[in-house]
Scaffold this motif. Structure first.
Motif, PDB file in Angstrom:
ATOM      1  N   GLN A 143       0.243  -6.650 -14.290  1.00 31.99           N
ATOM      2  CA  GLN A 143       0.944  -7.693 -13.545  1.00 31.99           C
ATOM      3  C   GLN A 143       2.183  -7.156 -12.832  1.00 31.99           C
ATOM      4  O   GLN A 143       2.900  -6.302 -13.365  1.00 31.99           O
ATOM      5  N   ASN A 144       2.426  -7.651 -11.661  1.00 31.09           N
ATOM      6  CA  ASN A 144       3.698  -7.490 -10.974  1.00 31.09           C
ATOM      7  C   ASN A 144       4.516  -8.740 -11.342  1.00 31.09           C
ATOM      8  O   ASN A 144       4.085  -9.834 -11.004  1.00 31.09           O
ATOM      9  N   PRO A 145       5.596  -8.636 -12.077  1.00 32.05           N
ATOM     10  CA  PRO A 145       6.471  -7.483 -12.269  1.00 32.05           C
ATOM     11  C   PRO A 145       6.363  -6.732 -13.607  1.00 32.05           C
ATOM     12  O   PRO A 145       7.005  -5.705 -13.751  1.00 32.05           O
TER      13      PRO A 145
ATOM     14  N   GLY B  31      -8.777  -9.712  -4.417  1.00 31.66           N
ATOM     15  CA  GLY B  31      -8.564  -8.264  -4.475  1.00 31.66           C
ATOM     16  C   GLY B  31      -7.963  -7.797  -3.161  1.00 31.66           C
ATOM     17  O   GLY B  31      -7.831  -8.580  -2.207  1.00 31.66           O
ATOM     18  N   SER B  32      -7.612  -6.504  -3.108  1.00 28.85           N
ATOM     19  CA  SER B  32      -6.899  -6.012  -1.925  1.00 28.85           C
ATOM     20  C   SER B  32      -7.169  -4.527  -1.716  1.00 28.85           C
ATOM     21  O   SER B  32      -7.356  -3.775  -2.681  1.00 28.85           O
ATOM     22  N   PHE B  33      -7.143  -4.104  -0.453  1.00 30.02           N
ATOM     23  CA  PHE B  33      -7.211  -2.668  -0.151  1.00 30.02           C
ATOM     24  C   PHE B  33      -5.814  -2.033  -0.103  1.00 30.02           C
ATOM     25  O   PHE B  33      -5.684  -0.842   0.121  1.00 30.02           O
ATOM     26  N   SER B  34      -4.776  -2.856  -0.300  1.00 24.41           N
ATOM     27  CA  SER B  34      -3.416  -2.342  -0.091  1.00 24.41           C
ATOM     28  C   SER B  34      -3.035  -1.222  -1.043  1.00 24.41           C
ATOM     29  O   SER B  34      -2.334  -0.288  -0.658  1.00 24.41           O
ATOM     30  N   LYS B  35      -3.465  -1.293  -2.298  1.00 23.26           N
ATOM     31  CA  LYS B  35      -3.003  -0.308  -3.278  1.00 23.26           C
ATOM     32  C   LYS B  35      -3.994   0.839  -3.456  1.00 23.26           C
ATOM     33  O   LYS B  35      -3.658   1.854  -4.064  1.00 23.26           O
TER      34      LYS B  35
ATOM     35  N   GLY C 210      -4.765  -9.343   3.974  1.00 23.19           N
ATOM     36  CA  GLY C 210      -4.064  -9.073   2.719  1.00 23.19           C
ATOM     37  C   GLY C 210      -4.410 -10.168   1.717  1.00 23.19           C
ATOM     38  O   GLY C 210      -4.853 -11.255   2.101  1.00 23.19           O
ATOM     39  N   SER C 211      -4.208  -9.867   0.428  1.00 23.40           N
ATOM     40  CA  SER C 211      -4.475 -10.944  -0.531  1.00 23.40           C
ATOM     41  C   SER C 211      -3.356 -11.986  -0.468  1.00 23.40           C
ATOM     42  O   SER C 211      -3.523 -13.124  -0.883  1.00 23.40           O
ATOM     43  N   GLN C 212      -2.216 -11.597   0.106  1.00 21.27           N
ATOM     44  CA  GLN C 212      -1.091 -12.533   0.232  1.00 21.27           C
ATOM     45  C   GLN C 212      -1.515 -13.805   0.963  1.00 21.27           C
ATOM     46  O   GLN C 212      -1.091 -14.905   0.617  1.00 21.27           O
ATOM     47  N   SER C 213      -2.380 -13.644   1.986  1.00 25.83           N
ATOM     48  CA  SER C 213      -2.717 -14.822   2.796  1.00 25.83           C
ATOM     49  C   SER C 213      -3.589 -15.809   2.020  1.00 25.83           C
ATOM     50  O   SER C 213      -3.651 -16.983   2.369  1.00 25.83           O
TER      51      SER C 213
ATOM     52  N   GLU D  71      -6.815 -15.828  -9.774  1.00 23.58           N
ATOM     53  CA  GLU D  71      -6.701 -14.565 -10.516  1.00 23.58           C
ATOM     54  C   GLU D  71      -6.405 -13.481  -9.482  1.00 23.58           C
ATOM     55  O   GLU D  71      -7.281 -13.047  -8.744  1.00 23.58           O
ATOM     56  N   ASP D  72      -5.146 -13.067  -9.418  1.00 23.27           N
ATOM     57  CA  ASP D  72      -4.699 -12.128  -8.388  1.00 23.27           C
ATOM     58  C   ASP D  72      -4.784 -10.715  -8.965  1.00 23.27           C
ATOM     59  O   ASP D  72      -4.135 -10.415  -9.967  1.00 23.27           O
ATOM     60  N   ASP D  73      -5.585  -9.867  -8.327  1.00 21.20           N
ATOM     61  CA  ASP D  73      -5.864  -8.556  -8.939  1.00 21.20           C
ATOM     62  C   ASP D  73      -5.713  -7.383  -7.953  1.00 21.20           C
ATOM     63  O   ASP D  73      -6.660  -6.644  -7.714  1.00 21.20           O
ATOM     64  N   PRO D  74      -4.505  -7.179  -7.408  1.00 23.63           N
ATOM     65  CA  PRO D  74      -4.383  -6.058  -6.468  1.00 23.63           C
ATOM     66  C   PRO D  74      -4.214  -4.701  -7.153  1.00 23.63           C
ATOM     67  O   PRO D  74      -4.341  -3.670  -6.504  1.00 23.63           O
ATOM     68  N   TYR D  75      -3.922  -4.703  -8.463  1.00 26.63           N
ATOM     69  CA  TYR D  75      -3.578  -3.432  -9.137  1.00 26.63           C
ATOM     70  C   TYR D  75      -4.651  -2.920 -10.084  1.00 26.63           C
ATOM     71  O   TYR D  75      -4.510  -1.825 -10.635  1.00 26.63           O
ATOM     72  N   GLY D  76      -5.702  -3.709 -10.307  1.00 25.70           N
ATOM     73  CA  GLY D  76      -6.677  -3.404 -11.357  1.00 25.70           C
ATOM     74  C   GLY D  76      -7.223  -1.984 -11.323  1.00 25.70           C
ATOM     75  O   GLY D  76      -7.487  -1.390 -12.370  1.00 25.70           O
TER      76      GLY D  76
ATOM     77  N   LEU E 247      -3.223  -1.735   6.599  1.00 29.32           N
ATOM     78  CA  LEU E 247      -4.473  -2.269   7.145  1.00 29.32           C
ATOM     79  C   LEU E 247      -4.509  -3.791   7.084  1.00 29.32           C
ATOM     80  O   LEU E 247      -5.178  -4.434   7.866  1.00 29.32           O
ATOM     81  N   ARG E 248      -3.801  -4.346   6.087  1.00 30.71           N
ATOM     82  CA  ARG E 248      -3.775  -5.793   5.830  1.00 30.71           C
ATOM     83  C   ARG E 248      -5.181  -6.340   5.589  1.00 30.71           C
ATOM     84  O   ARG E 248      -5.642  -7.244   6.303  1.00 30.71           O
ATOM     85  N   VAL E 249      -5.885  -5.766   4.638  1.00 26.70           N
ATOM     86  CA  VAL E 249      -7.210  -6.297   4.290  1.00 26.70           C
ATOM     87  C   VAL E 249      -7.254  -6.652   2.800  1.00 26.70           C
ATOM     88  O   VAL E 249      -6.985  -5.800   1.941  1.00 26.70           O
TER      89      VAL E 249
HETATM   90  C1  PLP Z   1       0.642  -9.438  -7.432  1.00 31.85           C
HETATM   91  C2  PLP Z   1       0.500  -9.260  -5.955  1.00 31.85           C
HETATM   92  N1  PLP Z   1      -0.340 -10.050  -5.291  1.00 31.85           N
HETATM   93  C3  PLP Z   1      -0.522  -9.922  -3.973  1.00 31.85           C
HETATM   94  C4  PLP Z   1       0.163  -8.969  -3.246  1.00 31.85           C
HETATM   95  C5  PLP Z   1      -0.068  -8.909  -1.765  1.00 31.85           C
HETATM   96  O1  PLP Z   1      -0.828  -7.811  -1.430  1.00 31.85           O
HETATM   97  P1  PLP Z   1      -1.559  -7.639  -0.043  1.00 31.85           P
HETATM   98  O2  PLP Z   1      -0.990  -6.410   0.557  1.00 31.85           O
HETATM   99  O3  PLP Z   1      -3.001  -7.533  -0.381  1.00 31.85           O
HETATM  100  O4  PLP Z   1      -1.280  -8.868   0.795  1.00 31.85           O
HETATM  101  C6  PLP Z   1       1.050  -8.110  -3.887  1.00 31.85           C
HETATM  102  C7  PLP Z   1       1.787  -7.095  -3.121  1.00 31.85           C
HETATM  103  O5  PLP Z   1       2.570  -6.337  -3.585  1.00 31.85           O
HETATM  104  C8  PLP Z   1       1.227  -8.269  -5.289  1.00 31.85           C
HETATM  105  O6  PLP Z   1       2.070  -7.489  -5.979  1.00 31.85           O
END
Ligand code: PLP
Length: 396
Positions: free
Chosen positions: A175-177, A232-236, A101-104, A203-208, A242-244
């Motif tokens: 951006q989240n939120p 980046g992330s595969f989550s969205k 995940g990008s969280q890590s 630069e966190d870009d999971p939603y782009g 998958l946590r990638v």
């Molecule tokens: C802005 C932002 N960054 C990172 C994450 C973490 O995503 P991931 O599932 O890739 O760990 C989220 C998850 O909602 C998010 O909103």
């Protein structure tokens, strides 16, 4: 046994029990919650997951079941090169790194860069999960001011000059939120500021990729690759289960990020990395993404339309071009925690916006609303209930 006496000192920075308590109420089955931050299960590619799995087994066999490189599953790193090139990010396979995940990556950045008391600059508001990732490293935060167009470059410049942060954590696209997106001009300005001041940025870009309208702008990374860790992330776009995730970073930073990851999980799941490889290299991503957008766009439109109908005139809210959230702000004296309690009585929930600020005194009159999880019908009901709850508390 008094287990609390064994806890490390840093755990006092890790609790965000207020939000956990508040969201527990939202989990009641009779409540429509706009508080979540998850993709909709209908947006998952269940129809071809078996096919992806079979292809992964055909192509990689037991390699997909073995430990793999800490840097990432080699085939996925290769596939990510073309994927990132669509964002104008030009890198070789040995410059892309896969993570759980990008969280890590956020946690690892805290781990390698932050000593207690070091400063981290964050947007006001920012992603709550980033604060949760950084908190155990005991930073102090400085807030970067934002307006309706996202972060204000002059504020970033001032924060850097006055506080010399270890890094700035930014999320410039949907951006989240807030759902806000930084304009091309501001991206260039930010790049210029961080190049000039030699400041590191995440630069966190999971939603782009979740764009419903409007024009794409290149990541800040493309204008300042030596200053930016792009994630980046595969989550969205595929599935969060998958946590990638993945990142691109300057050489010295990525060397340390790999060392930090080695001690945490050795490698991200080879099997889910193999699935992600097939997902992008086999063209599934490009076919599936428009379906996700067609699920989310009408939900967002429905929410915006209902807000116009049911929210008092004293409220303003964002009209994001993509992502998963709308951010609303009431008059200065609105206490969103009171409105939350009233919402629960009326069977609707959201996240009070104050939890997205590093400064606990900010954001009292704000709220985050998610539009991806619920059906359009439930969104309509929820916004009607929320409008009534707001009026019950504020009058009018
Ligand atoms: C802005 C932002 N960054 C990172 C994450 C973490 O995503 P991931 O599932 O890739 O760990 C989220 C998850 O909602 C998010 O909103």
């Amino acid at each position: 046994m008094q287990h609390d006496t064994f806890l490390a000192g840093r755990t006092h920075t890790m609790g965000s029990s207020a939000i956990r308590e508040i969201l527990k109420l939202a989990a009641r089955p009779d409540i429509i919650s706009l508080g979540g931050g998850m993709p909709s299960p209908d947006a998952f590619p269940t129809e071809f997951i078996d096919e992806l799995y079979r292809q992964a087994m055909d192509h990689y066999g037991t390699e997909a079941l073995q430990y793999t490189r800490t840097e990432g599953f080699p085939a996925l790193r290769k596939a990510l090169v073309d994927h990132l090139a669509t964002q104008n990010i030009e890198v070789g396979a040995d410059e892309v790194f896969v993570t759980t995940g990008s969280q890590s990556v956020l946690d690892a950045m805290g781990k390698i860069l932050v000593s207690p008391g070091d400063r981290i600059a964050v947007e006001a508001p920012t992603y709550l999960g980033a604060l949760q990732a950084f908190n155990p490293y005991e930073p102090s935060y400085v807030q970067i001011d934002t307006d309706e167009y996202g972060l204000i470059p002059e504020s970033l410049e001032r924060v850097i000059a006055e506080h010399n942060p270890k890094f700035a954590y930014l999320s410039p696209t949907f951006q989240n939120p807030t759902g806000r997106t930084l304009s091309l001009d501001r991206r260039k300005q930010v790049a210029e500021i961080i190049r000039r001041s030699d400041t590191l940025v995440i630069e966190d870009d999971p939603y782009g990729a979740l764009r419903y309208r409007g024009e794409w702008a290149p990541p800040i990374q493309t204008f300042a690759p030596e200053q930016v860790v792009y994630t980046g992330s595969f989550s969205k776009v595929f599935a969060p289960g998958l946590r990638v995730g993945y990142y691109v970073a300057p050489e010295r930073v990525r060397q340390w990020l790999v060392i930090a990851k080695q001690g945490v999980d050795l490698n991200t799941s080879s099997l889910t990395q193999a699935l992600c490889t097939e997902f992008i290299a086999g063209g599934y991503h490009d076919r599936h993404l428009p379906k996700i957008i067609e699920i989310y766009r009408p939900k967002q439109e429905a929410m915006l339309k209902e807000m116009k109908r049911h929210f008092p005139e004293s409220f303003t809210w964002t009209q994001p071009d993509g992502g998963m959230f709308i951010w609303a702000e009431g008059p200065a004296d609105a206490d969103m925690e009171k409105i939350y309690e009233e919402g629960i009585r009326n069977k609707v929930a959201f996240v009070p916006g104050k939890f997205f600020y590093s400064d606990p005194a900010s954001g009292r009159a704000t709220m985050r609303l998610n539009f991806t999880v619920n059906s359009r019908e439930n969104i309509r009901t929820a916004i009607e209930r929320l409008g009534a709850s707001i009026r019950n508390v504020l009058g009018g």
